[in-house]
Write a protein that holds these residues in place. Sequence first.
Motif, PDB file in Angstrom:
ATOM      1  N   VAL A  37      -1.509  -4.972  -8.432  1.00  0.00           N
ATOM      2  CA  VAL A  37      -1.805  -5.173  -7.004  1.00  0.00           C
ATOM      3  C   VAL A  37      -0.578  -4.809  -6.162  1.00  0.00           C
ATOM      4  O   VAL A  37      -0.682  -4.067  -5.179  1.00  0.00           O
ATOM      5  CB  VAL A  37      -2.240  -6.644  -6.740  1.00  0.00           C
ATOM      6  N   ALA A  38       0.594  -5.303  -6.567  1.00  0.00           N
ATOM      7  CA  ALA A  38       1.820  -5.032  -5.803  1.00  0.00           C
ATOM      8  C   ALA A  38       2.110  -3.535  -5.740  1.00  0.00           C
ATOM      9  O   ALA A  38       2.455  -2.994  -4.684  1.00  0.00           O
ATOM     10  CB  ALA A  38       2.994  -5.778  -6.427  1.00  0.00           C
ATOM     11  N   LYS A  73       9.722  -5.847  -5.637  1.00  0.00           N
ATOM     12  CA  LYS A  73       9.468  -5.421  -4.252  1.00  0.00           C
ATOM     13  C   LYS A  73      10.778  -5.164  -3.515  1.00  0.00           C
ATOM     14  O   LYS A  73      10.905  -4.187  -2.779  1.00  0.00           O
ATOM     15  CB  LYS A  73       8.653  -6.489  -3.510  1.00  0.00           C
ATOM     16  N   GLY A  83      -0.006  -1.120  -5.991  1.00  0.00           N
ATOM     17  CA  GLY A  83      -1.024  -0.510  -5.126  1.00  0.00           C
ATOM     18  C   GLY A  83      -0.639  -0.647  -3.664  1.00  0.00           C
ATOM     19  O   GLY A  83      -0.678   0.320  -2.901  1.00  0.00           O
ATOM     20  N   GLU A  84      -0.199  -1.847  -3.297  1.00  0.00           N
ATOM     21  CA  GLU A  84       0.209  -2.095  -1.901  1.00  0.00           C
ATOM     22  C   GLU A  84       1.406  -1.232  -1.516  1.00  0.00           C
ATOM     23  O   GLU A  84       1.500  -0.748  -0.399  1.00  0.00           O
ATOM     24  CB  GLU A  84       0.620  -3.572  -1.728  1.00  0.00           C
ATOM     25  N   LEU A  85       2.312  -1.064  -2.467  1.00  0.00           N
ATOM     26  CA  LEU A  85       3.551  -0.332  -2.173  1.00  0.00           C
ATOM     27  C   LEU A  85       3.421   1.160  -2.455  1.00  0.00           C
ATOM     28  O   LEU A  85       4.369   1.916  -2.278  1.00  0.00           O
ATOM     29  CB  LEU A  85       4.702  -0.912  -2.992  1.00  0.00           C
ATOM     30  N   ASP A  86       2.258   1.560  -2.950  1.00  0.00           N
ATOM     31  CA  ASP A  86       1.967   2.958  -3.197  1.00  0.00           C
ATOM     32  C   ASP A  86       2.986   3.624  -4.135  1.00  0.00           C
ATOM     33  O   ASP A  86       3.522   4.686  -3.848  1.00  0.00           O
ATOM     34  CB  ASP A  86       1.905   3.702  -1.848  1.00  0.00           C
TER      35      ASP A  86
END
Length: 350
Positions: A295-296, A266, A298-301
Amino acid sequence: MNEEKTTTVLAIETSCDETGIAVVRKVEDSIQVMSEEVASQINIHKETGGVVPEVAAREHVRVIRPLVEKALGDAGISGEALDAIAVTVGPGLMPALAIGVQAARSLAYAWDKPIVPVHHLEGHVYSALLERSDGSKQDFPALALIVSGGHTMLIEVAGHLQYKIIGTTRDDAAGEVFDKVARMLELPYPGGPQISELAEQGSSAAYQFPRPMINSGDLDFSYSGLKTSVLYTIRGLDRVTFEQQKTDIAASFQQAVIDSLIAKVKQALAAKKYATVLLAGGVAANKRLREELVVAAGELDVELRIAPTHLCGDNGAMIGMSGVLAYEAGRVQQWNTVEPSARISIESFV
Ligand code: KG4
Ligand code: ZN
């Protein structure tokens, strides 16, 4: 008639305890694994609780020739029809690497072919990069998280065969710490799969193990503090409690490693825009890590490519995939100039 541009390599990987042989072909922009063979030595090294380099080397010697014959036979190609032989020259265990390099040299001499020296970690990078892709420009820059028994690294891949290390472990590798904690939990070698299986029955919140380096500001990792913390926790338990707590310890330890890995991914993504994130190496087989990274991402696109499970551990296919590209880029050597190197940086292969 247009002739298709075709490159075919035989790939050899013997850096640690798997003998990996593959035939990989590149036709125009498409890379295909024609055949692959992996002989694992896990059952041999289980008895010593780890890899003894000389034992690994002897086993590579025993199996390499029949595996080469089988890989060529399955691919339906003769040695003479190959373009080159790709081989892992490092890093890894010297006696083990030397067997693969010696085999490549002998075959290259016999068939009069060039050798493509491949860095073990670029193999891991390509095992993820080429998942669902032929490696187009849109894949770059890629951020590769390579987690194995020997390495924990964040590598910036600017384009094909262009690597820059932007983060690394200061001490143990993630896989190594999985193996060491497994030993503390009295689980057999290799520990990673054992811990992840046990962790499924435990609570990841039961123990608050440290997430070292999480606020260090750089992209480096460290696992010796976590290892010590697990050791002291286990020492503080009596036999009965230890047996009862094994699953919780495994789950909490695994979570600490995963948190540290994802935090750094991240952080790297916050500092720079990447087209793709790659996950590869033995520890990339970890189910929980795969799920959490999905998941990470997806959140960060950001687009995520995870090496297929059968290519997470060491194998010849990944060496062939990077090998065909390196061959086309002109990275070739004559048989008598190729040497193994136990400690060599991926950056020296750019
Ligand atoms: O890439 P690899 O096969 O060999 C090296 O290049 O080091 O990685 C082997 C490492 C071992 O430490 C093993 O315990 C770990 O990968 N590993 C795992 C899992 N499967 C293998 N670690 C965590 N979870 C797993 N499921
Ligand atoms: Zn590896």
